[in-house]
Design a protein around this motif. Structure first.
Motif, PDB file in Angstrom:
ATOM      1  N   UNK A  38     102.101  21.661  73.294  1.00 52.71           N
ATOM      2  CA  UNK A  38     102.156  20.622  74.318  1.00 52.71           C
ATOM      3  C   UNK A  38     103.546  20.483  74.917  1.00 52.71           C
ATOM      4  N   UNK A  39     104.574  20.530  74.064  1.00 52.68           N
ATOM      5  CA  UNK A  39     105.949  20.426  74.562  1.00 52.68           C
ATOM      6  C   UNK A  39     106.301  21.619  75.448  1.00 52.68           C
ATOM      7  N   UNK A  40     105.901  22.819  75.027  1.00 53.25           N
ATOM      8  CA  UNK A  40     106.176  24.014  75.834  1.00 53.25           C
ATOM      9  C   UNK A  40     105.429  23.942  77.167  1.00 53.25           C
ATOM     10  N   UNK A  41     104.207  23.462  77.148  1.00 51.47           N
ATOM     11  CA  UNK A  41     103.417  23.355  78.377  1.00 51.47           C
ATOM     12  C   UNK A  41     104.038  22.342  79.337  1.00 51.47           C
ATOM     13  N   UNK A  42     104.540  21.238  78.820  1.00 48.73           N
ATOM     14  CA  UNK A  42     105.193  20.237  79.669  1.00 48.73           C
ATOM     15  C   UNK A  42     106.440  20.827  80.310  1.00 48.73           C
ATOM     16  N   UNK A  43     107.243  21.553  79.522  1.00 47.62           N
ATOM     17  CA  UNK A  43     108.438  22.182  80.083  1.00 47.62           C
ATOM     18  C   UNK A  43     108.077  23.209  81.151  1.00 47.62           C
ATOM     19  N   UNK A  44     107.019  23.994  80.921  1.00 47.27           N
ATOM     20  CA  UNK A  44     106.553  24.964  81.906  1.00 47.27           C
ATOM     21  C   UNK A  44     106.136  24.271  83.194  1.00 47.27           C
ATOM     22  N   UNK A  45     105.354  23.199  83.076  1.00 44.17           N
ATOM     23  CA  UNK A  45     104.886  22.485  84.267  1.00 44.17           C
ATOM     24  C   UNK A  45     106.050  21.825  85.009  1.00 44.17           C
ATOM     25  N   UNK A  46     107.018  21.301  84.287  1.00 48.43           N
ATOM     26  CA  UNK A  46     108.194  20.720  84.941  1.00 48.43           C
ATOM     27  C   UNK A  46     108.958  21.789  85.719  1.00 48.43           C
ATOM     28  N   UNK A  47     109.118  22.966  85.128  1.00 47.45           N
ATOM     29  CA  UNK A  47     109.802  24.057  85.825  1.00 47.45           C
ATOM     30  C   UNK A  47     108.984  24.503  87.051  1.00 47.45           C
ATOM     31  N   UNK A  48     107.674  24.525  86.909  1.00 50.03           N
ATOM     32  CA  UNK A  48     106.811  24.959  88.011  1.00 50.03           C
ATOM     33  C   UNK A  48     106.872  23.984  89.193  1.00 50.03           C
ATOM     34  N   UNK A  49     106.856  22.699  88.925  1.00 49.14           N
ATOM     35  CA  UNK A  49     106.873  21.750  90.041  1.00 49.14           C
ATOM     36  C   UNK A  49     108.259  21.548  90.620  1.00 49.14           C
ATOM     37  N   UNK A  50     109.282  21.989  89.900  1.00 49.60           N
ATOM     38  CA  UNK A  50     110.636  21.854  90.447  1.00 49.60           C
ATOM     39  C   UNK A  50     110.967  22.963  91.455  1.00 49.60           C
ATOM     40  N   UNK A  51     110.218  24.054  91.457  1.00 48.83           N
ATOM     41  CA  UNK A  51     110.431  25.147  92.378  1.00 48.83           C
ATOM     42  C   UNK A  51     109.676  24.892  93.670  1.00 48.83           C
ATOM     43  N   UNK A  52     110.339  25.106  94.810  1.00 44.52           N
ATOM     44  CA  UNK A  52     109.621  24.900  96.075  1.00 44.52           C
ATOM     45  C   UNK A  52     108.563  25.996  96.283  1.00 44.52           C
ATOM     46  N   UNK A  53     107.457  25.615  96.882  1.00 44.44           N
ATOM     47  CA  UNK A  53     106.397  26.583  97.176  1.00 44.44           C
ATOM     48  C   UNK A  53     106.764  27.394  98.401  1.00 44.44           C
ATOM     49  N   UNK A  54     106.343  28.665  98.403  1.00 45.96           N
ATOM     50  CA  UNK A  54     106.610  29.528  99.550  1.00 45.96           C
ATOM     51  C   UNK A  54     105.695  29.151 100.701  1.00 45.96           C
ATOM     52  N   UNK A  55     106.250  29.111 101.893  1.00 46.27           N
ATOM     53  CA  UNK A  55     105.468  28.825 103.081  1.00 46.27           C
ATOM     54  C   UNK A  55     105.059  30.147 103.715  1.00 46.27           C
ATOM     55  N   UNK A  56     103.778  30.329 103.992  1.00 49.85           N
ATOM     56  CA  UNK A  56     103.318  31.575 104.619  1.00 49.85           C
ATOM     57  C   UNK A  56     103.225  31.428 106.114  1.00 49.85           C
TER      58      UNK A  56
END
Length: 82
Positions: free
Chosen positions: A64-82
């Protein structure tokens, strides 16, 4: 409706007429086991199942802790605009 009512009466009769077995009071035995000074942590003194539950809980917590850290890193990165 009739079958439901007869089923209800049967279940009440079965529960109310069931013999009750006496459960042996083993609190004194458990107290001796848990108060014994044998170097084992109290959360593991219950036996092998306590060890399994402890490891399972620790594993779920780490996942659970690893998954939370992964999700935090994922939402901190901006999404690419196509």
């Amino acid at each position: 409706w009739l079958s439901f009512q007869s089923l209800r009466q049967l279940s009440q009769r079965t529960i109310s007429t069931a013999s009750r077995r006496q459960i042996e009071n083993r609190v004194a035995e458990k107290q001796k086991l848990f108060q014994e000074d044998n170097g084992i942590p109290v959360h593991l003194k219950g036996g092998a199942m306590d060890g399994v539950l402890y490891r399972l809980t620790a594993g779920i917590s780490l996942f659970g802790a690893a998954y939370v850290l992964y999700k935090l890193a994922e939402i901190s990165m901006p999404k690419k605009q196509n």
